[in-house]
Design a protein around this motif. Structure first.
Motif, PDB file in Angstrom:
ATOM      1  N   VAL A 241      26.870  42.136  44.219  1.00  0.00           N
ATOM      2  CA  VAL A 241      27.638  43.269  43.689  1.00  0.00           C
ATOM      3  C   VAL A 241      28.773  43.586  44.663  1.00  0.00           C
ATOM      4  O   VAL A 241      28.651  43.387  45.871  1.00  0.00           O
ATOM      5  N   ALA A 242      29.878  44.093  44.121  1.00  0.00           N
ATOM      6  CA  ALA A 242      31.058  44.355  44.941  1.00  0.00           C
ATOM      7  C   ALA A 242      30.779  45.363  46.046  1.00  0.00           C
ATOM      8  O   ALA A 242      31.337  45.263  47.144  1.00  0.00           O
ATOM      9  N   GLN A 260      29.762  35.389  51.532  1.00  0.00           N
ATOM     10  CA  GLN A 260      29.432  35.856  50.186  1.00  0.00           C
ATOM     11  C   GLN A 260      28.506  34.831  49.540  1.00  0.00           C
ATOM     12  O   GLN A 260      28.918  33.754  49.134  1.00  0.00           O
ATOM     13  N   LEU A 264      28.917  37.076  42.324  1.00  0.00           N
ATOM     14  CA  LEU A 264      29.501  38.305  41.794  1.00  0.00           C
ATOM     15  C   LEU A 264      29.692  38.199  40.285  1.00  0.00           C
ATOM     16  O   LEU A 264      29.760  37.086  39.738  1.00  0.00           O
ATOM     17  N   PRO A 265      29.810  39.324  39.582  1.00  0.00           N
ATOM     18  CA  PRO A 265      30.017  39.281  38.131  1.00  0.00           C
ATOM     19  C   PRO A 265      31.303  38.536  37.776  1.00  0.00           C
ATOM     20  O   PRO A 265      32.237  38.461  38.589  1.00  0.00           O
ATOM     21  N   GLN A 268      37.364  39.936  37.933  1.00  0.00           N
ATOM     22  CA  GLN A 268      37.817  40.421  39.227  1.00  0.00           C
ATOM     23  C   GLN A 268      36.822  41.404  39.837  1.00  0.00           C
ATOM     24  O   GLN A 268      36.225  42.218  39.136  1.00  0.00           O
ATOM     25  N   SER A 269      36.656  41.312  41.152  1.00  0.00           N
ATOM     26  CA  SER A 269      35.784  42.233  41.888  1.00  0.00           C
ATOM     27  C   SER A 269      36.598  42.899  42.995  1.00  0.00           C
ATOM     28  O   SER A 269      37.182  42.198  43.836  1.00  0.00           O
TER      29      SER A 269
END
Length: 341
Positions: A241-242, A260, A264-265, A268-269
């Motif tokens: 998650v961001a 990382q 991530l989803p 854009q994060s």
């Protein structure tokens, strides 16, 4: 034989399937345990992982251990009856990344239980599975199959640590105490980290982090928690998650490395990019693994502490209950399917 097959979003079935025959260069393995991974849960809940969408029924699973049953023509490997772990990746060997020694980011790899290709690469959640013989790894002496089922996710953790650099004597921040985050914690301690700080939103996840060896536990939603590091030497973002990435960037020293690891989803994060510039923080990605698989098996053979991260072993006939348990981080860490019960 029984196989755990995803037919579409929310449509997980234990199907009766024919036992496969190994072809040229292949081995037939009787599967004993299979670990339920986050990507398996994504296929079950959402019908895909990121941009990889289901287009046909697919056997799930890429964290599998079992016993060698037979070989096809021109195939060699551990003796029949040997307990083995299965490396889930088959890199192409010829793309620029493979030639450069970065086979984990091969642009044309085949990975067990993945919808990245069509036809999909069928996975290992079945009583028997056929795989390239070169992907078999005999279990080191003294390593039981149940613990060996952690080899694949531990390899992911070890690759993230390799991307982070030498952690001996250093303070390491790990955001996210799911199965991968906990294995990062355990691997960091085994690698000589002086202090590991683990963060998560759930008390149960933080308890698993403690069992994995974390020195300090932090509630991720409490910015005033006294356990937050002032200037960690290394940070590994394992929550996906961001907010976790933002915390890593703000809690490391100048010139530190942030890895990382959590996916991530899509899209854009937001993250504190200015800190990457003004503090010369090195932000590195970590994806899957390669030779770390053999390292993971050696580490599992020598360290018994990993057993505490296996929270349940469920017969394959109850696969949906196993997936529901694995998806509930308040009740579980790593859930295994048992194909030999």
């Amino acid at each position: 034989m029984l196989g755990c097959v995803i037919h579409g979003q929310g449509d997980l079935r234990v199907d009766t399937l024919p036992v496969p025959e190994p072809g040229a260069g292949q081995a037939l393995v009787a599967v004993r345990y299979g670990g339920v991974c986050g990507s398996d849960l994504h296929y079950w809940r959402h019908g895909g992982v990121g941009d990889f969408r289901l287009r046909e029924p697919m056997l799930l699973g890429h964290e599998v251990v079992g016993t060698v049953v037979s070989y096809g023509p021109d195939a060699t490997g551990p003796a029949i009856g040997t307990a083995v772990a299965v490396h889930p990746a088959t890199p192409c060997g010829v793309c620029p990344e493979c030639v450069d020694g970065r086979r984990n980011v091969c642009r044309d790899t085949r990975y067990l239980g993945s919808a990245a290709r069509f036809p999909h690469v069928q996975g290992g959640f079945a009583d028997h599975v056929v795989v390239p013989a070169e992907q078999l790894r005999a279990l080191p002496e003294g390593l039981e199959p149940l613990r060996a089922a952690l080899a694949e996710p531990l390899s992911v953790a070890l690759h993230a640590l390799r991307r982070a650099g030498d952690v001996r004597g250093r303070e390491v921040l790990v955001t996210g105490a799911g199965p991968i985050g906990c294995l990062v914690i355990a691997a960091a301690k085994a690698a000589g980290a002086a202090k590991v700080i683990a963060t998560d939103l759930l008390p149960a996840a933080l308890e698993y982090a403690r069992l994995a060896g974390a020195d300090v536990l932090v509630r991720a939603d409490d910015p005033d928690d006294p356990g937050w590091p002032v200037e960690a030497d290394v940070a590994i973002e394992a929550s996906g998650v961001a907010a976790g990435l933002d915390a890593c960037l703000r809690r490391v020293r100048r010139g530190a490395v942030v890895v990382q690891l959590g996916m991530l989803p899509p899209g854009q994060s937001p993250f504190a990019g200015n800190l990457v510039v003004s503090r010369e923080i090195e932000l590195r990605g970590a994806f899957r693994f390669d030779s770390e698989f053999d390292e993971a098996l050696r580490l599992l053979a020598s360290e018994a502490g990993f057993d505490a991260l296996v929270s349940a072993v469920v017969p394959v006939r109850d696969a949906e209950a196993a997936f529901e348990l694995a998806a509930d981080r308040a009740r579980s860490c790593k859930v295994l399917l048992d194909f030999g019960a």
